[in-house]
Design an enzyme around this catalytic site. Structure first.
Site, PDB file in Angstrom:
ATOM      1  N   SER A  38       0.824  -1.215   0.000  1.00 56.53           N
ATOM      2  CA  SER A  38       0.000   0.000   0.000  1.00 56.53           C
ATOM      3  C   SER A  38       0.862   1.271   0.000  1.00 56.53           C
ATOM      4  O   SER A  38       1.634   1.482  -0.927  1.00 56.53           O
ATOM      5  CB  SER A  38      -0.956  -0.036   1.198  1.00 56.53           C
ATOM      6  OG  SER A  38      -2.032   0.864   1.022  1.00 56.53           O
ATOM      7  N   ASP A 183      -6.099  -3.739  -2.082  1.00 54.06           N
ATOM      8  CA  ASP A 183      -4.980  -3.375  -1.211  1.00 54.06           C
ATOM      9  C   ASP A 183      -4.265  -4.604  -0.635  1.00 54.06           C
ATOM     10  O   ASP A 183      -4.896  -5.510  -0.090  1.00 54.06           O
ATOM     11  CB  ASP A 183      -5.526  -2.516  -0.062  1.00 54.06           C
ATOM     12  CG  ASP A 183      -4.433  -1.804   0.714  1.00 54.06           C
ATOM     13  OD1 ASP A 183      -3.521  -2.487   1.207  1.00 54.06           O
ATOM     14  OD2 ASP A 183      -4.507  -0.572   0.838  1.00 54.06           O
TER      15      ASP A 183
END
Length: 293
Positions: A38, A183
Site C-alpha cells: 500500500s 490493497d
C-alpha cells in the site's frame, strides 16, 4: 553498508516514511532490495526509481492530495450516488488519478515497466480476492499469464494501494480470466517475510519500517457498536498474518512508528501535519539507527 528495506501499509500516515528514509540515507545505508504494501509500496517504488528522500519530499510538498480523490460523475444526489458507487463500482474513488500521476513521476526517471528496474530489486504486495490469495508483484504475474517485463509499475502500485471500498479495485483482465485486486494490506500489511531467509545465511541486514506499535504495546480496542466492530475486524484481518510472523527476533530490526490522530484515508491532511509526520519518522529512525544493526 547494503541493506534490504520493507515498508508497511498505512495510507496517509506513510508521510512518516519520508523522514525515516531521510535518516537511513544520512546514516550511509544503501538499499539493494525493497518491498512494501500500500503506502509502503508507493514509497518503495519511488526509492527504486532513484528518488532521494529530499526529492520525494519536494515531489509531494506541493501536491494537493485531494487530486487523487477522482470521483465518477453522475446526476444522482450525492448521498444516493455514494452508495451506488460502492455497490456497483466497489469504491468511492477510481484510483486512476494516482496511477496516472505515478506514471508521470516514474517516466521522469525512465521507469515504465518492471524491466526498467534492476532485477529482483522491488517487491509489492496486493490481494487477489477472486482467488483469495496474496499477490507478490512482479514475481506472481506469470501465474496469471502476464509478462513482468511488460507490466506497468504504476499499475502494480495502484493494485497494492486500492483500499477496499475507498478506491475501486483493479480489475486485472488476462487470457485466463478477470481478477479483482485490492490493497495488499488485506492479506499482509507488513511483508517482512519476503526477505526473511531464516534457513539461509543472510546476504545483508533487513530493516523494517512499520506504521504501528509493537504487538505487546498496542492498546486493546473498544467495540461498542457495528461500526467499531467493522473497523476492528478490518484491522485484525490486516495485521493477523504479520503479527503471528513477527517475533522478538524480528523486532530488533524494525523501526516502529505508531502514528496517532491521523487516519489512513485523511487526504485532507494539512501541510503542517505532513511536516510533523516526516519529522516524527526521521527522529524515531535516527534514534533507532544509533544502535542498529
Amino acid at each position: 553498508m547494503d541493506i534490504d528495506i520493507v515498508f508497511s501499509g498505512g495510507g496517509i500516515k506513510g508521510f512518516a516514511f519520508l523522514g525515516a528514509y531521510e535518516a537511513i540515507e544520512a546514516k550511509g545505508l544503501r538499499w539493494r532490495r525493497l518491498a512494501g504494501t500500500s503506502a509502503g509500496a508507493l514509497i518503495a517504488t519511488l526509492i527504486a526509481a532513484g528518488y532521494t528522500s529530499k526529492e520525494m519530499i519536494d515531489l509531494l510538498d506541493g501536491l494537493e492530495l485531494q487530486y487523487f480523490l477522482d470521483e465518477r460523475k453522475c446526476l444522482l444526489p450525492f448521498p444516493v450516488w455514494k452508495w451506488v458507487r460502492i455497490y456497483w463500482r466497489m469504491g468511492l474513488y477510481k484510483g486512476e488519478a494516482l496511477e496516472q500521476w505515478l506514471e508521470g513521476v516514474l517516466a521522469a526517471r525512465g521507469i515504465k515497466t518492471f524491466a526498467d528496474l534492476p532485477k529482483e530489486s522491488l517487491y509489492l504486495v496486493a490481494s487477489d480476492v477472486t482467488n483469495g490469495r496474496m499477490l507478490i508483484l512482479p514475481d506472481d504475474l506469470p501465474q496469471y499469464g502476464m509478462d513482468p517485463s511488460s507490466f506497468s509499475v504504476a499499475k502494480a502500485v495502484r493494485m497494492s494501494i486500492s483500499i477496499p471500498y475507498f478506491f475501486e479495485p483493479v480489475k486485472l483482465q488476462t487470457k485466463k480470466g478477470k481478477y479483482i485486486i485490492v490493497d495488499g494490506g488485506v492479506l499482509s500489511n507488513f511483508p517482512l517475510f519476503l526477505f526473511d531467509e531464516e534457513k539461509k545465511v543472510k546476504k545483508r541486514p533487513v530493516l523494517g519500517i512499520q506504521l504501528s506499535a509493537k504487538l505487546a504495546e498496542r492498546p486493546k480496542r473498544k467495540i461498542n457498536n457495528a461500526i467499531d466492530l467493522y473497523e476492528a475486524l478490518f484491522v485484525a484481518m490486516k495485521e493477523a498474518h504479520d503479527a503471528r510472523y513477527i517475533s522478538r527476533r524480528h523486532e530488533k530490526n524494525i523501526v516502529f512508528l505508531p502514528v496517532e490522530n491521523v487516519l489512513s484515508t485523511e487526504f485532507s491532511v494539512t501541510p503542517d501535519t505532513r511536516d510533523r509526520l516526516i519529522q516524527y519518522g526521521r527522529e524515531r529512525t535516527e534514534q533507532f539507527l544509533k544502535t542498529w544493526p
